[in-house]
Design a protein around this motif. Structure first.
Motif, PDB file in Angstrom:
ATOM      1  N   GLY A 122       0.821  -1.202   0.000  1.00  0.00           N
ATOM      2  CA  GLY A 122       0.000   0.000   0.000  1.00  0.00           C
ATOM      3  C   GLY A 122       0.855   1.252   0.000  1.00  0.00           C
ATOM      4  O   GLY A 122       2.014   1.228   0.429  1.00  0.00           O
ATOM      5  N   ILE A 123       0.285   2.334  -0.510  1.00  0.00           N
ATOM      6  CA  ILE A 123       0.989   3.614  -0.621  1.00  0.00           C
ATOM      7  C   ILE A 123       0.075   4.718  -0.111  1.00  0.00           C
ATOM      8  O   ILE A 123      -1.126   4.729  -0.402  1.00  0.00           O
ATOM      9  N   VAL A 124       0.646   5.640   0.652  1.00  0.00           N
ATOM     10  CA  VAL A 124      -0.082   6.834   1.080  1.00  0.00           C
ATOM     11  C   VAL A 124       0.606   8.059   0.500  1.00  0.00           C
ATOM     12  O   VAL A 124       1.795   8.288   0.744  1.00  0.00           O
ATOM     13  N   VAL A 125      -0.141   8.812  -0.301  1.00  0.00           N
ATOM     14  CA  VAL A 125       0.314  10.099  -0.824  1.00  0.00           C
ATOM     15  C   VAL A 125      -0.397  11.167   0.006  1.00  0.00           C
ATOM     16  O   VAL A 125      -1.592  11.404  -0.150  1.00  0.00           O
ATOM     17  N   GLY A 177      -4.792   7.160   0.291  1.00  0.00           N
ATOM     18  CA  GLY A 177      -4.241   5.813   0.385  1.00  0.00           C
ATOM     19  C   GLY A 177      -4.615   4.945  -0.798  1.00  0.00           C
ATOM     20  O   GLY A 177      -5.721   5.046  -1.343  1.00  0.00           O
ATOM     21  N   PHE A 178      -3.682   4.065  -1.179  1.00  0.00           N
ATOM     22  CA  PHE A 178      -3.894   3.159  -2.306  1.00  0.00           C
ATOM     23  C   PHE A 178      -3.360   1.778  -1.940  1.00  0.00           C
ATOM     24  O   PHE A 178      -2.160   1.628  -1.679  1.00  0.00           O
ATOM     25  N   ARG A 203       4.462   7.528   1.959  1.00  0.00           N
ATOM     26  CA  ARG A 203       4.692   6.320   2.750  1.00  0.00           C
ATOM     27  C   ARG A 203       4.431   5.109   1.853  1.00  0.00           C
ATOM     28  O   ARG A 203       3.422   5.065   1.138  1.00  0.00           O
ATOM     29  N   VAL A 204       5.338   4.141   1.912  1.00  0.00           N
ATOM     30  CA  VAL A 204       5.260   2.958   1.056  1.00  0.00           C
ATOM     31  C   VAL A 204       5.326   1.726   1.957  1.00  0.00           C
ATOM     32  O   VAL A 204       6.393   1.386   2.476  1.00  0.00           O
ATOM     33  N   TYR A 205       4.197   1.069   2.144  1.00  0.00           N
ATOM     34  CA  TYR A 205       4.114  -0.037   3.095  1.00  0.00           C
ATOM     35  C   TYR A 205       4.251  -1.377   2.382  1.00  0.00           C
ATOM     36  O   TYR A 205       3.648  -1.593   1.321  1.00  0.00           O
ATOM     37  N   GLY A 206       5.046  -2.269   2.970  1.00  0.00           N
ATOM     38  CA  GLY A 206       5.222  -3.563   2.333  1.00  0.00           C
ATOM     39  C   GLY A 206       6.107  -4.495   3.126  1.00  0.00           C
ATOM     40  O   GLY A 206       6.402  -4.270   4.302  1.00  0.00           O
TER      41      GLY A 206
END
Length: 376
Positions: A122-125, A177-178, A203-206
Motif C-alpha cells: 500500500g501507498i499513502v500520498v 491511500g492506495f 509512505r510505502v508499506y510492504g
C-alpha cells in the motif's frame, strides 16, 4: 509499463477549505488503511531517499520522506513564496496565450529509492496542508534495478516500469491511500503528480525481500531484522509506539524509537510475535532497553517456533532486564525456527531485539526461490 489491479480503499477528492486559524490538522482527512500494518519501505532509517525530481521550485523533494507529520506555519514565507513542508513544484503553463493550460500529459515526477527492496502492499500520498495547491491526480510506478543506479540510468528507455497506482484524482489536505496487489519485488518508485502541485509526505508499506546472495555472504546476521526480511506478525499492545520499531536498524535514539505498552492493571503480560526472514538457526540474542529508564520491561522471555503450526519452545527463560541497557545472551544450544515470540513482564517496553544466527539449508533454498519468483 504494465497496469495492475488496485484494491479499493477510502479515497478523498477536491479542495480542503482555506486555513482559517487554529489547529491546522483539525479538518485533515484520513482513514484507517489496512496495509499500514506493514513496514514503511520508504523510511529514511532503512536508507530510503528521493534521488531526483524534475522540479522542486517551492519545496524540496527530500521532505517527502521525513518521519514526522508535515508542519504548517501560516506566516512562513521565503523569497519564492509560501514555505511548505513537502515537495512542491511551480505552476505549469501552456504553450501560448491561446492555449495557456497544461496538456493532458504534463506532469512532475520524483524518483524514490526504497530503503529495502520488497513487495509493496500500500501507498499513502499525503497532501497535508496543501489545500488548494495539491496535484489534480497522482500516479506511482515501480521498478527493480540491481545495484545503485543513477537517476539517468533509471530513466533509460530499457528500464521497465510497472504501474502501482494508475492516474487517480486526490484530495487536498488528506491522506490519500492506495492498496497495491502485485506480487513483485521493487527497488525504486517514480511518483508523478498531474499536472503539478505539492505532496507533503510519501509512505510505502510492504514486506522486505532481501537478496539471498547478500545474506549468504554475511553468514551470521540478525535473522529478525527488518532490513533482512524479518517482520512483526502481531503484538499485544501498540499504544505508544509500533512494535516494528524493535527490528529497525541501529540502536534506539530516543524513547519513542522503541516499543512501549500502556500500563497494565491486570495479571497478564505483553508480547510481540515475529516472523524471521526464513527458517534460521539462532545462536545469540540481544534485548535492548535503550532510553527506557522508568518504563522498561521488568523481565523478558523468548520462545521459538518452527513452522506456522509448530510448538513453541523456550529459547531464553524469563530473565531480569535493566533499564536503558543492552542485554546480550549466548544460547546454550542453537535453536531452529521460523517464528519468535518475546514476552515482557508485566508491561513496559524494549527498544530493540536482535537474533544472531544464519539461515538453515532449507531456509536459504526457500528464500532464493521466493526471490526468483518475485523477479529478483
Amino acid at each position: 509499463m504494465t497496469a495492475q489491479h488496485i484494491s479499493p480503499v477510502a479515497t478523498f477528492t477536491g479542495d480542503a477549505s482555506p486555513y482559517g486559524g487554529g489547529e491546522p490538522y483539525a479538518d485533515y482527512r484520513t482513514a484507517d488503511f489496512p496495509f499500514t500494518q506493514y513496514a514503511n519501505l520508504a523510511d529514511r532509517q532503512l536508507g530510503a531517499g528521493v534521488i531526483a525530481a524534475n522540479d522542486e521550485f517551492f519545496a524540496m523533494r527530500e521532505n517527502l520522506l521525513l518521519a514526522h507529520p508535515a508542519v504548517f506555519d501560516p506566516e512562513h514565507f521565503g523569497h519564492k513564496g509560501k514555505v511548505m513542508d513537502g515537495w512542491e513544484t511551480r505552476r505549469r503553463r501552456g504553450v501560448s496565450g491561446e492555449h495557456p493550460w497544461p496538456t493532458e500529459d504534463d506532469h512532475d515526477w520524483a524518483l524514490v529509492r526504497l530503503g529495502a527492496p520488497g513487495i509493496i502492499r500500500g501507498i499513502v500520498v499525503d497532501t497535508a496542508h496543501f489545500r488548494g495547491n495539491y496535484p489534480q491526480a497522482v500516479s506511482v510506478e515501480g521498478t527493480s534495478v540491481d545495484g545503485s543506479p543513477t537517476p539517468e540510468e533509471l530513466c533509460a528507455d530499457d528500464v521497465k516500469w510497472t504501474t502501482l497506482v494508475p492516474r487517480t484524482p486526490v484530495g487536498g489536505h488528506a491522506a490519500n491511500g492506495f492498496a497495491v496487489d502485485i506480487e513483485q519485488r521493487f527497488t525504486h518508485l517514480r511518483v508523478n503528480q498531474h499536472p503539478d502541485g505539492g505532496i507533503a509526505r510519501l509512505r510505502v508499506y510492504g514486506e522486505v525481500v532481501a537478496d539471498p546472495k547478500w545474506l549468504a555472504a554475511l553468514g551470521t546476521f540478525d535473522v529478525v531484522a527488518l532490513e533482512h526480511g524479518g517482520q512483526v506478525e502481531d503484538a499485544s499492545d501498540r499504544f505508544y509506539s509500533p512494535a516494528t520499531n524493535t527490528i529497525q536498524p541501529g540502536r534506539s535514539r530516543k524513547m519513542d524509537d522503541g516499543w512501549e505498552t500502556r500500563r497494565r492493571r491486570d495479571t497478564g503480560n505483553d508480547w510481540i510475535r515475529y516472523q524471521l526472514v526464513q527458517q534460521s538457526e539462532i545462536r545469540a540474542v540481544e534485548i535492548d532497553t535503550a532510553y527506557l529508564k522508568g518504563n522498561s520491561a521488568g523481565w523478558a522471555a523468548l520462545s521459538v517456533r518452527d513452522g506456522a503450526s509448530g510448538e513453541w519452545v523456550e529459547a531464553l527463560p524469563r530473565t531480569r532486564l535493566q533499564p536503558d541497557t543492552n542485554h546480550r545472551f549466548v544460547l546454550d544450544a542453537p535453536v531452529v525456527g521460523t517464528h519468535v515470540r518475546i514476552d515482557i513482564f508485566p508491561d513496559g517496553g524494549i527498544s530493540r531485539l536482535r537474533l544472531f544466527g544464519s539461515l538453515t539449508e532449507d531456509g536459504a533454498a526457500k528464500l532464493a526461490a521466493r526471490h526468483q519468483e518475485l523477479g529478483g
